[in-house]
Design a protein around this motif. Sequence first.
Motif, PDB file in Angstrom:
ATOM      1  N   MET A 176       0.790  -1.146   0.169  1.00  0.00           N
ATOM      2  CA  MET A 176       0.094  -0.034   0.077  1.00  0.00           C
ATOM      3  C   MET A 176       0.825   1.302   0.043  1.00  0.00           C
ATOM      4  SD  MET A 176      -3.163  -0.974   2.509  1.00  0.00           S
ATOM      5  CE  MET A 176      -3.850   0.505   2.521  1.00  0.00           C
ATOM      6  N   TRP A 177       1.947   1.277   0.734  1.00  0.00           N
ATOM      7  CA  TRP A 177       2.750   2.431   0.829  1.00  0.00           C
ATOM      8  C   TRP A 177       3.390   2.748  -0.588  1.00  0.00           C
ATOM      9  CZ3 TRP A 177       8.155   2.046   0.186  1.00  0.00           C
ATOM     10  CH2 TRP A 177       8.923   3.200   0.285  1.00  0.00           C
ATOM     11  N   PHE A 178       3.989   1.578  -1.150  1.00  0.00           N
ATOM     12  CA  PHE A 178       4.657   1.765  -2.621  1.00  0.00           C
ATOM     13  C   PHE A 178       3.675   2.095  -3.519  1.00  0.00           C
ATOM     14  CE2 PHE A 178       6.670   0.478  -6.324  1.00  0.00           C
ATOM     15  CZ  PHE A 178       7.716   0.839  -6.273  1.00  0.00           C
ATOM     16  N   VAL A 179       2.519   1.722  -3.725  1.00  0.00           N
ATOM     17  CA  VAL A 179       1.498   2.054  -4.652  1.00  0.00           C
ATOM     18  C   VAL A 179       1.153   3.630  -4.122  1.00  0.00           C
ATOM     19  CG1 VAL A 179      -0.782   1.549  -5.365  1.00  0.00           C
ATOM     20  CG2 VAL A 179       0.924  -0.219  -5.058  1.00  0.00           C
ATOM     21  N   ALA A 180       0.860   3.748  -3.008  1.00  0.00           N
ATOM     22  CA  ALA A 180       0.427   5.148  -2.951  1.00  0.00           C
ATOM     23  C   ALA A 180       1.437   6.311  -3.349  1.00  0.00           C
ATOM     24  CB  ALA A 180       0.122   5.472  -1.373  1.00  0.00           C
ATOM     25  N   GLY A 181       2.795   5.994  -3.057  1.00  0.00           N
ATOM     26  CA  GLY A 181       3.855   6.998  -3.412  1.00  0.00           C
ATOM     27  C   GLY A 181       3.946   6.864  -4.966  1.00  0.00           C
ATOM     28  N   MET A 182       4.035   5.581  -5.522  1.00  0.00           N
ATOM     29  CA  MET A 182       4.168   5.566  -6.629  1.00  0.00           C
ATOM     30  C   MET A 182       3.487   6.329  -7.777  1.00  0.00           C
ATOM     31  SD  MET A 182       6.807   4.025  -8.787  1.00  0.00           S
ATOM     32  CE  MET A 182       7.099   3.680 -10.449  1.00  0.00           C
ATOM     33  N   TRP A 183       2.237   6.147  -7.465  1.00  0.00           N
ATOM     34  CA  TRP A 183       1.026   6.790  -8.252  1.00  0.00           C
ATOM     35  C   TRP A 183       0.633   8.202  -7.465  1.00  0.00           C
ATOM     36  CZ3 TRP A 183       1.882   1.552  -8.768  1.00  0.00           C
ATOM     37  CH2 TRP A 183       2.270   0.845  -9.941  1.00  0.00           C
ATOM     38  N   ARG A 184       1.023   8.601  -6.576  1.00  0.00           N
ATOM     39  CA  ARG A 184       0.550   9.837  -5.824  1.00  0.00           C
ATOM     40  C   ARG A 184      -0.929   9.521  -5.273  1.00  0.00           C
ATOM     41  NH1 ARG A 184       4.439  14.083  -6.623  1.00  0.00           N
ATOM     42  NH2 ARG A 184       6.408  12.974  -7.550  1.00  0.00           N
TER      43      ARG A 184
END
Length: 431
Positions: free
Chosen positions: A188-196
């Motif tokens: 969740m952390w990575f996806v939220a940051g990757m795609w803002r």
Amino acid sequence: MQRPDTVSVPKKRPRDPRIDAFRGLALVMIFIDHVPGNPYENWTIRNFGFSDAAEAFFVMSGIAAGMAYSGRFAAPQIRLNGLWAAIRPIWGRSWTLYIVHVLLSAWAIAIFAWGAMAFDVPDLLTKINLRQVFENTGEALIGIPLLTHQFGYVNILPAYSVLLLFAPLAILIGMRAPLLMVSISIAMWFVAGMWRIDLPNYPNPGGWFFNPLSWQIIFVLGLLTGIQMRRGERFVARRRWLFWAAAGFLGFVLVWAQVPALGERLNAMMRQAAEAGLPFHVVGFDKTYVSLPRMLHVLALFYVLSCLPWVTRIAGSALAAPLRLMGRQGLLVFSFGTVVSLAFQALMYGRPDLALLPWLLPPLGVAAMLVAAALGEASRRDRRTSPVAAPVEATVEPPAAVPVPHPGLLGDPRPAAVPATDRAPGLQPAE
């Protein structure tokens, strides 16, 4: 032999003094940071690393929630009381934080409006994201209760309130498959940051400053730690190599933050890595999406402190008693301190000619927070010692030897989240 109609109560474990002491210390540092322009802010944690007290408080709030609530999710307790009995106090706490946030938002509007009139400085009406309230009042008033329009220095409780809504699911998974919960959280952390990906910020563009989809990773790791602490275990085992790796990283970051020439060179290397295509939340210092350097810094700090026995002794000493007191009354102290810090901001902005204010106001504010904590503690003792009606005997006998969690943990979780300053720890410009 135990009678079949009794419930075995586990021996009460001593309360870990580190949680309250560090929470109280973070409250003091956050209050100081929330009165910008005072000389004491140069000595808060944000000056010595990537993370600041916001990250620390999310970790500690997760630990407190894990210790306070996870006992209700044990299989025997769910069979005895049902799942809703475990979920209800967590969602009740979430509602309390929502109400406190709306109240603090109203105080922020009132204090800065008063300051603008009292000192004849209309610029105050445009500070801390207040412009929409006075220039676009209708939409702003819609956004405040919906949590989409938030003010600076009053914007961490919404994230924590949202995370508590999903805490029951995280506890259920974390108690049975902690590595699965960690994997979900990291994804969740990575996806939220990757795609803002963030929650809406109506009527402003953009999203929440404390994005719950990103900040959940720190909360979840704290939650899993608290679950294991309740069992008398560690979530991350003590390992000599890991301790020295974490300590070495903290030392390296300290030099990075304190040696300007080295810091500028390393920051330039991070920018070059971002330009080369690496995700910004992996090689940057962004706070909204909890960049990897910030996350690693706070996790390393907590791991090192958790491995040092003398830290526990100091946290439990008489010297740290005022910090423990404020930590036990976290939400009360945070709320009171937020109102006081906003009033001090308005006063310092309106009277820049009073040169002693930056030196005098922060100590006075900390003293007032300590008094508020003492009053809250006295009120809690009065409630606990007041006579109550004798309980009515249950008509259905509970099964034998079902552990009953200690009411001091479950009935009084005392989670508190405190906003960090909107300024990064010396490594990035103001938000």
